[in-house]
Design an enzyme around this catalytic site. Structure first.
Site: not given
Ligand SMILES: *[C@@H]1O[C@H](CO)[C@@H](O)[C@H](O)[C@H]1NC(C)=O
Ligand SMILES: *[C@@H]1O[C@H](CO)[C@@H](O)[C@H](O)[C@H]1NC(C)=O
Ligand SMILES: *[C@@H]1O[C@H](CO)[C@@H](O)[C@H](O)[C@H]1NC(C)=O
Ligand SMILES: *[C@@H]1O[C@H](CO)[C@@H](O)[C@H](O)[C@H]1NC(C)=O
Ligand SMILES: *[C@@H]1O[C@H](CO)[C@@H](O)[C@H](O)[C@H]1NC(C)=O
Length: 702
Positions: A363, A400, A429, A511
């Site tokens: 990501d 983003e 993405d 993340h």
């Protein structure tokens, strides 16, 4: 820095796109492609004379595009992009900016920057301490990386600064129904710190919003998958709405109007209570310590309460602090342009973001490396003489992760031009997070998407196409009501037909500091074949949308989807309000869609002659109506409570508990127990939006 470009590496390329154990000789490889394309053609055009798409030129072009794939270049781009963490607004993010810019420029693509100033949020200091009933105090370790100082501490961007201390209550997923379950056993979270595990239906912003409304002082959120066993901690934004918070609704251009932080239009974008992410390990320590009420039965059965089976509030007290830094930063979008030869004023836009919470291998740079390889391969096609009919933009968005800021500001700045000239937006993405192809689309693009999947070899089974595995495994094209990537501004604000695609449903290092190149090659795509497949589908969609004389849109699919939405709504309403206005609008839309389809078929069947001006004008006129059809669903007033979101068919419901996943305004009216009159008003608004779409698709005036 970027890969030297050679137009001819056919043997390599063949092995990389068709990962056969024994690479076939080039001729058989080409034969397979021809066979696939030919089958595709005969399946779909049993009686038509070949339009340009299937003429020798188009066939050669696609063959060249597919055969120019290379897993080696994609992997080298990914490695370069993920060398350092590159959070938006930080210095290493400028290295990825110049890498991407140099790449496009070295390919000879016309490349420019679109820059804005936006308010970003970073953590200066964070701490979480707990005191237990045995009077011991633990200061939790809030790092998840290998202690790499370049990796930003896990935090929630735009959480307010300060400290919060209170007894801990476990609130399960933090949804309304979880608080109802707590209420039933007499537990209130007022003046407490709540501990929530992130579930599927509610994002972190939604968890904080509800906790705030219930009177909690602070929120700790953990993810259950624990970063793949590494002890990862999930970063993320808790901002409400998308785009730069100090230029809400207009582009945050350098030197432009910026609101002050005190302005209510800014303040309401941020939560009022503190929140921080926590590791699963630390969450488990707190859970195990909780006294107070016995957990609701369903929670105990789910196995996610601590060994004491209690939810608090007991004697466990948490003190959390966050010293955050809100600061204006430059955000940099990169736009590479391949000018169309016949309709330069019509645009097909491919986009992906570049900024990452940490190293960003999944990501978003799996998508970035695919985009860079598409750029490389398009330049191969350009060198072979290709000029797309329409203009193609390759876009690399910034910031983003803070709330789609780079793409949103760009959409806000260009909203009129996009409205009159953007044919479609194709978003990727996380190109690869695991196995299995997934996609969302606006329904007029369903057929095109499946057709493109038929042309690309499945990365995990050489005997199949992506379409075959997609149909057997998943076979659902989602609808894009989510607000979790850069398609949101394009679709929800500007009404542009959109597609969003990814490999893999989910991944454990999301993340966290462990989203690295190393994780990618160990877990998600060791040989980069999935990256190659994604780049293949994405690039082909771009080529087809840019080159087809008649746009490959099918509004009959849209009409069918609207009918299914109406049926689902009607079932949910159980007669509480009439859906007749919708039924009538959809009926009309179906007829207009059928007419447009017939017209398109006729135009496609005409022998294509570039110099036939009258035919070109007819095509252009139909194409424009098909392009504008989607814009009809926009409503200038937008969704109540989220007015920036203008699309009344697909968009975020303000109420997290709304059940539909489409018609957000109606869904909200139902979820808030609005009067029959209010629900019917929302139904009428959608009906009128569908009528506008019919009018746009039909053309002319009443
Ligand atoms: C914890 O401290 C309180 C007050 O200082 C005391 O009353 C209590 O007995 C202590 N509990 C334990 C388990 O030591
Ligand atoms: C005190 O309680 C906490 C939470 O239950 C536990 O993790 C810790 O080991 C205990 N400490 C002592 C000294 O018993
Ligand atoms: C919570 O912790 C912070 C930082 O460690 C400290 O400054 C603050 O006084 C503590 N709050 C309470 C109520 O103990
Ligand atoms: C590309 O694919 C080939 C064929 O499967 C494989 O041998 C090679 O290692 C791959 N390259 C990379 C960089 O993964
Ligand atoms: C709406 O009404 C239902 C049934 O009367 C009730 O259970 C629910 O709590 C209400 N929801 C809201 C948001 O008022």
């Amino acid at each position: 820095m970027s890969q030297p470009l050679t137009a001819t590496r056919p043997t390599n390329a063949a092995t990389s796109i068709f990962p056969l154990r024994q690479p076939p000789p080039l001729c058989s490889f080409l034969f397979i492609i021809v066979l696939i394309v030919a089958t595709f053609y005969t399946l779909h055009h049993p009686d038509a004379t070949p339009p340009l798409l299937f003429s020798n030129n188009a066939l050669t072009l696609r063959r060249l595009f597919l055969s120019s794939a290379s897993n080696a270049t994609i992997s080298s781009y990914l490695r370069a992009l993920t060398r350092h963490p590159h959070l938006a607004g930080t210095k290493p993010s400028l290295d990825t900016l110049s890498y991407v810019t140099n790449h496009f420029q070295s390919l000879g693509l016309d490349t420019h920057l679109a820059e804005y100033e936006a308010l970003l949020s970073y953590p200066a200091h964070i701490s979480v301490a707990a005191r237990f009933s045995n009077n011991t105090t633990v200061e939790f370790d809030l790092n998840d990386g290998p202690g790499d100082d370049d990796v930003v501490r896990p935090y929630h961007a735009y959480s307010p600064s300060g400290s919060a201390q209170g007894n801990v209550v476990f609130v399960n997923h933090g949804e309304e129904r979880d608080y109802r379950a707590l209420e039933l056993i007499g537990v209130s979270v007022r003046d407490c710190v709540v501990l929530a595990r992130k579930g599927e239906s509610l994002g972190r912003g939604g968890i904080v919003k509800i906790a705030e409304a219930k009177g909690a002082l602070g929120v700790l959120i953990y993810a259950e998958n624990d970063g793949g066993g590494f002890g990862g901690i999930e970063r993320g934004t808790v901002m409400r709405g998308i785009g730069d918070p100090v230029s809400p609704g207009w582009p945050g251009v350098v030197g432009g109007e910026k609101l002050s932080l005190e302005d209510d239009r800014v303040a309401r974008r941020f939560p009022k209570i503190l929140s921080l992410p926590l590791s699963l390990r630390n969450a488990d320590i707190i859970l195990a310590s909780l006294g107070g009420a016995r957990a609701p039965v369903e929670w105990r059965n789910s196995g996610r309460v601590g060994s004491g089976q209690r939810v608090g509030p007991g004697q466990t007290v948490v003190n959390m602090t966050l010293q955050g830094e809100l600061t204006m930063k430059k955000v940099h979008n990169v736009v590479a342009t391949i000018r169309g030869s016949e309709e330069p004023g019509r645009y097909v836009i491919l986009g992906n973001h570049r900024d990452a919470w940490t190293y960003g291998a999944v990501d978003p740079n799996s998508g970035t490396s695919a985009l860079l390889d598409i750029g490389r391969r398009f330049s191969v096609l350009l060198k072979s003489g290709w000029r797309p009919r329409r203009t193609i933009l390759l876009c690399s968005w910034d910031a983003e992760e803070f709330g789609m800021i780079g793409s949103t500001e760009w959409v806000e700045e260009n909203v009129l031009n996009l409205g009159e000239s953007a044919v479609a937006y194709l978003n990727v993405d996380c190109a690869v997070q695991g196995s299995g192809f997934f996609a969302g689309a606006t329904p007029q693009l369903d057929g095109l998407l499946l057709d493109a999947l038929k042309l690309v070899q499945d990365p995990d089974d050489v005997a199949l196409t992506v379409e075959e595995t997609f149909k057997s495994q998943n076979n659902i094209i989602e609808r894009l009501s989510r607000v979790d990537s850069d398609f949101s501004g394009f679709l929800h604000h500007a009404g542009i037909p959109s597609i969003d695609m990814y490999y893999g449903a989910d991944y454990p290092v999301y993340h966290t500091a462990f989203d690295s190149y190393d994780w990618m090659i160990r877990n998600a795509d060791p040989l980069f074949h999935r990256h190659v497949a994604m780049a293949g589908v994405w690039g082909l969609l771009g080529i087809i949308l840019a080159d087809e004389p008649v746009l490959p849109f099918n509004y009959i699919s849209y009409a069918e989807q609207l009918q299914a939405h109406r049926d689902a709504l009607s079932k949910l309403l159980q007669g509480k309000a009439s859906v007749d206005p919708l039924s009538m609008a959809i009926q009309e839309f179906s007829l207009v869609a059928k007419e447009a389809q017939d017209e398109a078929k006729k135009l496609k069947e005409q022998a294509y002659n570039k110099n036939d001006v009258a035919a070109a004008a007819k095509r252009r006129e139909l194409n424009d109506r098909m392009m504008l059809g989607e814009r009809g669903f926009l409503d200038s007033e937008g969704i109540k409570g989220k007015e920036w979101f203008k699309h009344l068919v697909y968009g975020p419901a303000a109420e997290p508990e709304s059940k539909l996943g489409f018609f957000p305004g109606i869904a909200d009216a139902i979820a808030t127990n609005s009067s029959e009159g209010m629900i019917e008003h929302e139904i009428w608004r959608v009906a009128r939006a569908i009528q506008r779409a019919s009018r746009a698709l039909k053309g002319g005036f009443t």
